[in-house]
Scaffold this motif. Structure first.
Motif, PDB file in Angstrom:
ATOM      1  N   VAL A 144       0.857  -1.182   0.000  1.00 51.75           N
ATOM      2  CA  VAL A 144       0.000   0.000   0.000  1.00 51.75           C
ATOM      3  C   VAL A 144       0.893   1.231   0.000  1.00 51.75           C
ATOM      4  CG1 VAL A 144      -1.579   1.398   1.381  1.00 51.75           C
ATOM      5  CG2 VAL A 144      -2.001  -1.054   1.122  1.00 51.75           C
ATOM      6  N   ALA A 145       0.687   2.119  -0.966  1.00 49.44           N
ATOM      7  CA  ALA A 145       1.428   3.381  -1.045  1.00 49.44           C
ATOM      8  C   ALA A 145       0.592   4.464  -0.385  1.00 49.44           C
ATOM      9  CB  ALA A 145       1.675   3.743  -2.505  1.00 49.44           C
ATOM     10  N   ALA A 146       1.247   5.288   0.447  1.00 55.72           N
ATOM     11  CA  ALA A 146       0.494   6.319   1.172  1.00 55.72           C
ATOM     12  C   ALA A 146       1.254   7.631   1.192  1.00 55.72           C
ATOM     13  CB  ALA A 146       0.181   5.848   2.585  1.00 55.72           C
ATOM     14  N   GLY A 147       0.558   8.658   1.617  1.00 46.27           N
ATOM     15  CA  GLY A 147       1.155   9.987   1.741  1.00 46.27           C
ATOM     16  C   GLY A 147       0.393  10.771   2.792  1.00 46.27           C
ATOM     17  N   GLY A 148       0.522  12.083   2.712  1.00 51.07           N
ATOM     18  CA  GLY A 148      -0.135  12.932   3.700  1.00 51.07           C
ATOM     19  C   GLY A 148       0.731  13.221   4.902  1.00 51.07           C
ATOM     20  N   VAL A 149       1.793  12.430   5.082  1.00 45.10           N
ATOM     21  CA  VAL A 149       2.732  12.656   6.186  1.00 45.10           C
ATOM     22  C   VAL A 149       4.151  12.635   5.624  1.00 45.10           C
ATOM     23  CG1 VAL A 149       1.207  11.610   7.896  1.00 45.10           C
ATOM     24  CG2 VAL A 149       2.894  10.181   6.719  1.00 45.10           C
ATOM     25  N   ASN A 150       5.077  13.218   6.361  1.00 43.53           N
ATOM     26  CA  ASN A 150       6.466  13.265   5.904  1.00 43.53           C
ATOM     27  C   ASN A 150       7.393  12.618   6.935  1.00 43.53           C
ATOM     28  OD1 ASN A 150       8.433  14.008   4.019  1.00 43.53           O
ATOM     29  ND2 ASN A 150       9.005  15.781   5.241  1.00 43.53           N
ATOM     30  N   PRO A 151       8.245  11.649   6.555  1.00 41.44           N
ATOM     31  CA  PRO A 151       8.314  11.055   5.218  1.00 41.44           C
ATOM     32  C   PRO A 151       7.087  10.193   4.934  1.00 41.44           C
ATOM     33  CG  PRO A 151       9.718   9.849   6.720  1.00 41.44           C
ATOM     34  CD  PRO A 151       9.211  11.024   7.484  1.00 41.44           C
TER      35      PRO A 151
ATOM     36  N   GLY B 263      -1.433 -10.194   2.947  1.00 44.21           N
ATOM     37  CA  GLY B 263      -2.576  -9.284   2.908  1.00 44.21           C
ATOM     38  C   GLY B 263      -3.247  -9.098   4.259  1.00 44.21           C
ATOM     39  N   TYR B 264      -2.787  -9.871   5.258  1.00 50.40           N
ATOM     40  CA  TYR B 264      -3.428  -9.799   6.576  1.00 50.40           C
ATOM     41  C   TYR B 264      -2.502  -9.206   7.647  1.00 50.40           C
ATOM     42  CZ  TYR B 264      -6.471 -13.184   4.232  1.00 50.40           C
ATOM     43  OH  TYR B 264      -7.295 -13.813   3.328  1.00 50.40           O
ATOM     44  N   THR B 265      -1.206  -9.540   7.571  1.00 48.86           N
ATOM     45  CA  THR B 265      -0.247  -9.076   8.572  1.00 48.86           C
ATOM     46  C   THR B 265       0.701  -8.102   7.892  1.00 48.86           C
ATOM     47  OG1 THR B 265      -0.374 -11.220   9.629  1.00 48.86           O
ATOM     48  CG2 THR B 265       1.461  -9.804  10.271  1.00 48.86           C
ATOM     49  N   TRP B 266       0.759  -6.881   8.426  1.00 49.03           N
ATOM     50  CA  TRP B 266       1.431  -5.796   7.714  1.00 49.03           C
ATOM     51  C   TRP B 266       2.593  -5.193   8.484  1.00 49.03           C
ATOM     52  CZ3 TRP B 266      -0.079  -3.964   2.792  1.00 49.03           C
ATOM     53  CH2 TRP B 266      -1.190  -4.627   2.253  1.00 49.03           C
ATOM     54  N   ASP B 267       3.592  -4.696   7.736  1.00 50.75           N
ATOM     55  CA  ASP B 267       4.686  -3.878   8.257  1.00 50.75           C
ATOM     56  C   ASP B 267       4.685  -2.595   7.453  1.00 50.75           C
ATOM     57  OD1 ASP B 267       6.131  -5.410  10.281  1.00 50.75           O
ATOM     58  OD2 ASP B 267       6.469  -6.835   8.641  1.00 50.75           O
ATOM     59  N   VAL B 268       5.507  -1.624   7.885  1.00 51.41           N
ATOM     60  CA  VAL B 268       5.562  -0.368   7.140  1.00 51.41           C
ATOM     61  C   VAL B 268       6.984   0.180   7.180  1.00 51.41           C
ATOM     62  CG1 VAL B 268       4.949   1.085   9.127  1.00 51.41           C
ATOM     63  CG2 VAL B 268       4.364   1.856   6.797  1.00 51.41           C
ATOM     64  N   SER B 269       7.388   0.866   6.086  1.00 53.79           N
ATOM     65  CA  SER B 269       8.722   1.487   6.021  1.00 53.79           C
ATOM     66  C   SER B 269       8.605   2.895   5.468  1.00 53.79           C
ATOM     67  CB  SER B 269       9.648   0.707   5.081  1.00 53.79           C
ATOM     68  OG  SER B 269       9.932  -0.563   5.587  1.00 53.79           O
ATOM     69  N   ASP B 270       9.557   3.750   5.841  1.00 57.76           N
ATOM     70  CA  ASP B 270       9.646   5.064   5.217  1.00 57.76           C
ATOM     71  C   ASP B 270       9.964   4.869   3.740  1.00 57.76           C
ATOM     72  OD1 ASP B 270       9.167   6.162   7.631  1.00 57.76           O
ATOM     73  OD2 ASP B 270      11.208   6.867   7.992  1.00 57.76           O
ATOM     74  N   ALA B 271       9.358   5.727   2.903  1.00 56.06           N
ATOM     75  CA  ALA B 271       9.460   5.507   1.460  1.00 56.06           C
ATOM     76  C   ALA B 271      10.570   6.307   0.781  1.00 56.06           C
ATOM     77  CB  ALA B 271       8.136   5.839   0.800  1.00 56.06           C
ATOM     78  N   ALA B 272      11.236   7.206   1.474  1.00 59.40           N
ATOM     79  CA  ALA B 272      12.250   8.063   0.846  1.00 59.40           C
ATOM     80  C   ALA B 272      11.633   8.958  -0.219  1.00 59.40           C
ATOM     81  CB  ALA B 272      13.403   7.240   0.256  1.00 59.40           C
TER      82      ALA B 272
END
Ligand SMILES: *[C@@H]1O[C@H](CO)[C@@H](O)[C@H](O)[C@H]1NC(C)=O
Ligand SMILES: *[C@@H]1O[C@H](CO)[C@@H](O)[C@H](O)[C@H]1NC(C)=O
Ligand SMILES: *[C@@H]1O[C@H](CO)[C@@H](O)[C@H](O)[C@H]1NC(C)=O
Ligand SMILES: *[C@@H]1O[C@H](CO)[C@@H](O)[C@H](O)[C@H]1NC(C)=O
Length: 356
Positions: free
Chosen positions: A206-213, A222-231
């Motif tokens: 999932v690509a997201a925005g609205g926040v920095n970074p 599709g059920y268990t998720w992690d997240v990373s800064d996108a640069a």
């Protein structure tokens, strides 16, 4: 000229390794061949099936389909009725498997977020999902197989909302949110090109925005998720608009600031570890970019395209160096075997590019 020798480009690019890629003078440059659709709708939804068959969707409940490579287009969207005024809908994303089977997602608040399915080329459509949650706003839909797909919404109760189908879009269920990591305040997806949700090799992004970074979410199931800064620089109306993987490891992400179409700093990133680490591109696409696509096929494994309102770029090295090749406005891009790439966007614009 819609044809281009990518082998020649590749040779030229490799000859310049180190100094940064610069395409040698005199070589053919890729050029989109415009395919008049006879309409002025904005087509953020794009689903090519082959070099001949493609679907586009967008404003005014519009869905067009071609089966002759874009020479002629048929209007095949759901017919508005008294109880379901589909003319008011904006079909921002579409998935298609043939000239017959397609699934469209309309975006918006409340019950404007909907899914419709056709199995007969758009002669008839069945509404199979209607959002009932006030906070939800669906942005993108994606399928890992003809049976299993998901659609992604802006956060509900502080988490990106997902719905899932296991029967080819006929029925949908909300995915239990326990495995989703919390969204930050103001974080959301962009319903710009149908690529804020992506799946490759059984993995989901999932690509997201609205926040920095800005950030990119990832999941093995599709059920268990992690997240990373996108640069990629984020903020209001800015962030990652499109994420695409060519296999389980190699991914590209593009975006930028929607209100600054020619801004070309920190608007693209790449990964080679499945999205755990994202690195900024060395030479960025020449403006805000809403869509991206890998080029399939032998000899193209590091080639991808990016499009936006201020132009199109290609990369030959998996997203490190981007080169602008066209100034026309597009929102979405997708490539199929051939390889053949299709792009769609504002004012009814659809174009095709045959790679040789
Ligand atoms: C359907 O929606 C369109 C676009 O919003 C609007 O112009 C039209 O009046 C609506 N039709 C009906 C019957 O409500
Ligand atoms: C959507 O909601 C509006 C009012 O909020 C209602 O009039 C309309 O019938 C609903 N449409 C559908 C398809 O549920
Ligand atoms: C996006 O661009 C607009 C117009 O240049 C600017 O006002 C705004 O601050 C930018 N937003 C971000 C998050 O950079
Ligand atoms: C795009 O526009 C810029 C500025 O007008 C121009 O310098 C450049 O050559 C154009 N590029 C293409 C690929 O048309």
């Amino acid at each position: 000229m819609a044809r281009l020798s990518w082998t020649a480009l590749l040779v030229a690019a490799l000859a310049n390794t180190g100094a940064g890629l610069s395409i040698a003078r005199g070589l053919p440059r890729p050029t989109w061949k415009l395919l008049p659709t006879g309409t002025t709708a904005r087509f953020r939804g794009l689903a090519p099936v082959s070099d001949k068959i493609a679907w586009v969707s967008g404003l005014g409940g519009t869905v067009l389909r071609t089966t002759d490579g874009g020479l002629t287009w048929a209007s095949v969207g759901p017919a508005p009725s008294e109880s379901d005024n589909t003319t008011a809908l904006d079909f921002r994303d579409i998935e298609a498997w043939s000239a017959d089977k397609a699934i469209i997602l309309s975006i918006g608040e409340g019950n404007s977020s909907r899914v419709y399915v056709t199995g007969d080329g758009g002669a008839s459509w069945t509404r199979s999902f209607t959002n009932e949650e006030d906070a939800a706003f669906y942005d993108c839909i994606a399928f890992e197989s003809p049976e299993r797909g998901m659609a992604m919404s802006d956060p509900v109760d502080g988490k990106i909302r997902l719905i899932e189908t296991l029967d080819g879009g006929q029925s949908w269920n909300i995915v239990e949110s326990a495995g989703m990591v919390p969204a930050e305040d103001g974080e959301a997806g962009f319903a710009a090109s149908g690529t804020c949700l992506a799946t490759t090799a059984g993995r989901w992004y999932v690509a997201a925005g609205g926040v920095n970074p800005s950030r990119i979410f990832r999941s093995g199931d599709g059920y268990t998720w992690d997240v990373s800064d996108a640069a990629i620089a984020g903020g209001e109306g800015a962030g990652v608009f499109s994420v695409q993987f060519r296999d389980a490891e190699h991914g590209i992400a593009v975006g930028g600031n929607y209100s600054d179409p020619t801004g070309n700093i920190n608007n693209a990133a790449w990964t080679k570890d499945g999205g755990v680490t994202w690195l900024p591109a060395t030479a960025f696409p020449d403006g805000y970019r809403s869509g991206s696509a890998w080029v399939p096929g032998r000899g193209f494994c590091n080639t991808a395209l990016a499009v936006g309102p201020s132009g199109s770029d290609f990369t030959l090295d998996g997203g490190k160096f981007w080169h602008r090749f066209d100034n026309g406005s597009f929102d979405s891009v997708e490539c199929v075997e051939g390889p053949v790439c299709w792009a769609s966007g504002e004012k009814g614009r659809v174009a095709r590019l045959v790679l040789t």
